[in-house]
Design an enzyme around this catalytic site. Sequence first.
Site, PDB file in Angstrom:
ATOM      1  N   ARG A 168     -58.779 -25.592  -2.495  1.00  0.00           N
ATOM      2  CA  ARG A 168     -60.106 -25.678  -1.879  1.00  0.00           C
ATOM      3  C   ARG A 168     -59.994 -25.274  -0.423  1.00  0.00           C
ATOM      4  O   ARG A 168     -59.307 -25.910   0.374  1.00  0.00           O
ATOM      5  CB  ARG A 168     -60.690 -27.086  -1.986  1.00  0.00           C
ATOM      6  CG  ARG A 168     -62.057 -27.189  -1.292  1.00  0.00           C
ATOM      7  CD  ARG A 168     -62.857 -28.412  -1.680  1.00  0.00           C
ATOM      8  NE  ARG A 168     -62.344 -29.649  -1.125  1.00  0.00           N
ATOM      9  CZ  ARG A 168     -63.015 -30.819  -1.171  1.00  0.00           C
ATOM     10  NH1 ARG A 168     -64.203 -30.883  -1.761  1.00  0.00           N
ATOM     11  NH2 ARG A 168     -62.478 -31.907  -0.665  1.00  0.00           N
ATOM     12  N   ASP A 450     -62.560 -39.821   2.939  1.00  0.00           N
ATOM     13  CA  ASP A 450     -62.361 -38.509   3.546  1.00  0.00           C
ATOM     14  C   ASP A 450     -63.597 -38.141   4.335  1.00  0.00           C
ATOM     15  O   ASP A 450     -64.454 -38.983   4.616  1.00  0.00           O
ATOM     16  CB  ASP A 450     -61.984 -37.457   2.493  1.00  0.00           C
ATOM     17  CG  ASP A 450     -63.122 -37.169   1.514  1.00  0.00           C
ATOM     18  OD1 ASP A 450     -64.241 -37.696   1.695  1.00  0.00           O
ATOM     19  OD2 ASP A 450     -62.886 -36.405   0.559  1.00  0.00           O
TER      20      ASP A 450
END
Length: 543
Positions: A168, A450
């Site tokens: 990603r 996150d």
Amino acid sequence: MATIEQINEGVEINGPIKESQKKILTPEATAFLALLHRTFNKTRKDLLQKRVVRQQELDRGVLPDFLPETKHIRENDTWTGPPLAPGLIDRRLEITGPTDRKMVVNALNSNVWTYMADFEDAQAPTWDNQVSGQVNLYDAIRKQIDFKQGEKDYKLRTDRVLPTLIARSRGWHLEEKHFTVDGEPISGSLFDFGLYFFHNAFELVKRGTGPYFYLPKMESHLEARLWNDVFNLSQDYIGMRRGTIRGTVLIETILAAFEMDEIIYELRDHSAGLNCGRWDYIFSVIKKFRQNPDFVLPDRSAVTMTTPFMDAYVKLLIKTCHRRRVHAMGGMAAQIPIKTDPEANEKAMDGVRKDKLREVLAGHDGTWVAHPALAPIAAEVFNKHMPTPNQLFKRREDVTSVTQKDLLNMNMPGGVTEDGIRKNLNIGLGYMEGWLRGVGCVPINFLMEDAATAEVSRSQLWQWCKHQKKLESGQTFDKQYALKLLHEQADELSSKAPKGNKYQVAAKYFEGQVTGEDYADFLTSLLYDEITTVGSSRPVAKL
């Protein structure tokens, strides 16, 4: 035709290059990055400006809806995505995490089907993190990643096929200031994608999979079109068949939810489906409608996947993906085992089971976990209820339509509490403090937080303060109260943390984000310069 040396004229690196990183930052690779930048950066910037204009419309009260100009794409039943790619037919369980060497080994050794190696939300984008992450994936693909840390050996398992690797990259909005082309910083997206693809595409195919990517933070099908153009040029450049690259798009913005068909259509032969990026999606709802009092949400704990707007989003995503014969991936289980409290741990793990059961019964083809210990729980649920490699056959014909009203239905129980405020402050401060130290994935209260969850916390605080939300206690959440609680939490966290912590620095940045006044587009953009040490420019042509 221009030579590699000629292409690299105007390319400069402003960060140190370790000996181990020289195999990544080669003249050939940097020339490829320069080509990507010169070809696509103007379009990227134009699309980012469209986001600004769209936000101005939302601020005026113009609500998003399905696009009339692409109705023919949505209503056309004849087109589908490509056949499923090698290594991506069965992806019932995906583990996610940053690209540090230890994480890469542990993730690939986990009992999962794929590993999403994250250059984005789970990783603070220091120069060393991003380039060393490329080194680690390069070595892992070639099974040369074994290393020793202290007394412990880290080695890849040899008793099974390793999980399929998916990378990603950063979103279109982020830049890599340590790598400039003609005086401009390159897009973080193109930097992360370009290095991984250039070095590993053929090696991955040789080993039975391919260059696969997760594509984050998109807000329109035009941004997906840009990715498709990047994919085509990249494959043509190295002589690879078009369609070898596959990209799974995270539907993590409310605007993209109205363009799911169009996003798959734009990627065409490169589409590997869509993913429910649940936390970023909630963040996007708050962010995009932050000026609108009709979209003020309750405490984060009350915004579950069963609330009307989240349930509609899931149903539409699964129905759309399966209609187009591509995967519909579920969301993250962020829990961490609570080793010191068996009773609390069992309760948390039971929550994971219920969440994964909801996903598999809804028709998802796979799900995410943040910790290897959750893998057996999620796998057990999916193995029991999904005996086939995927559920593309589950067309969700019971979902007759999902309307604009359904996607924007904010009706849900719950209010705002001081406890909810303090939790948001702790999560925001805790994540930002870790990020400022170069860590992009932080355990807080037995959850792996996150950037997405920090953004939810930050945006809720801003929204509550902007609209002077009344707490369940009767107190109004205003600027004075917000700053008082912020400094209380920062002082408490700082006093309990090791010397040299960054909580007070985090609080300084957070002050401007919780009072309903200034609002940074992304926390990562707000903090980026704090972890960026741009050194003297060195022309690549002279390295």
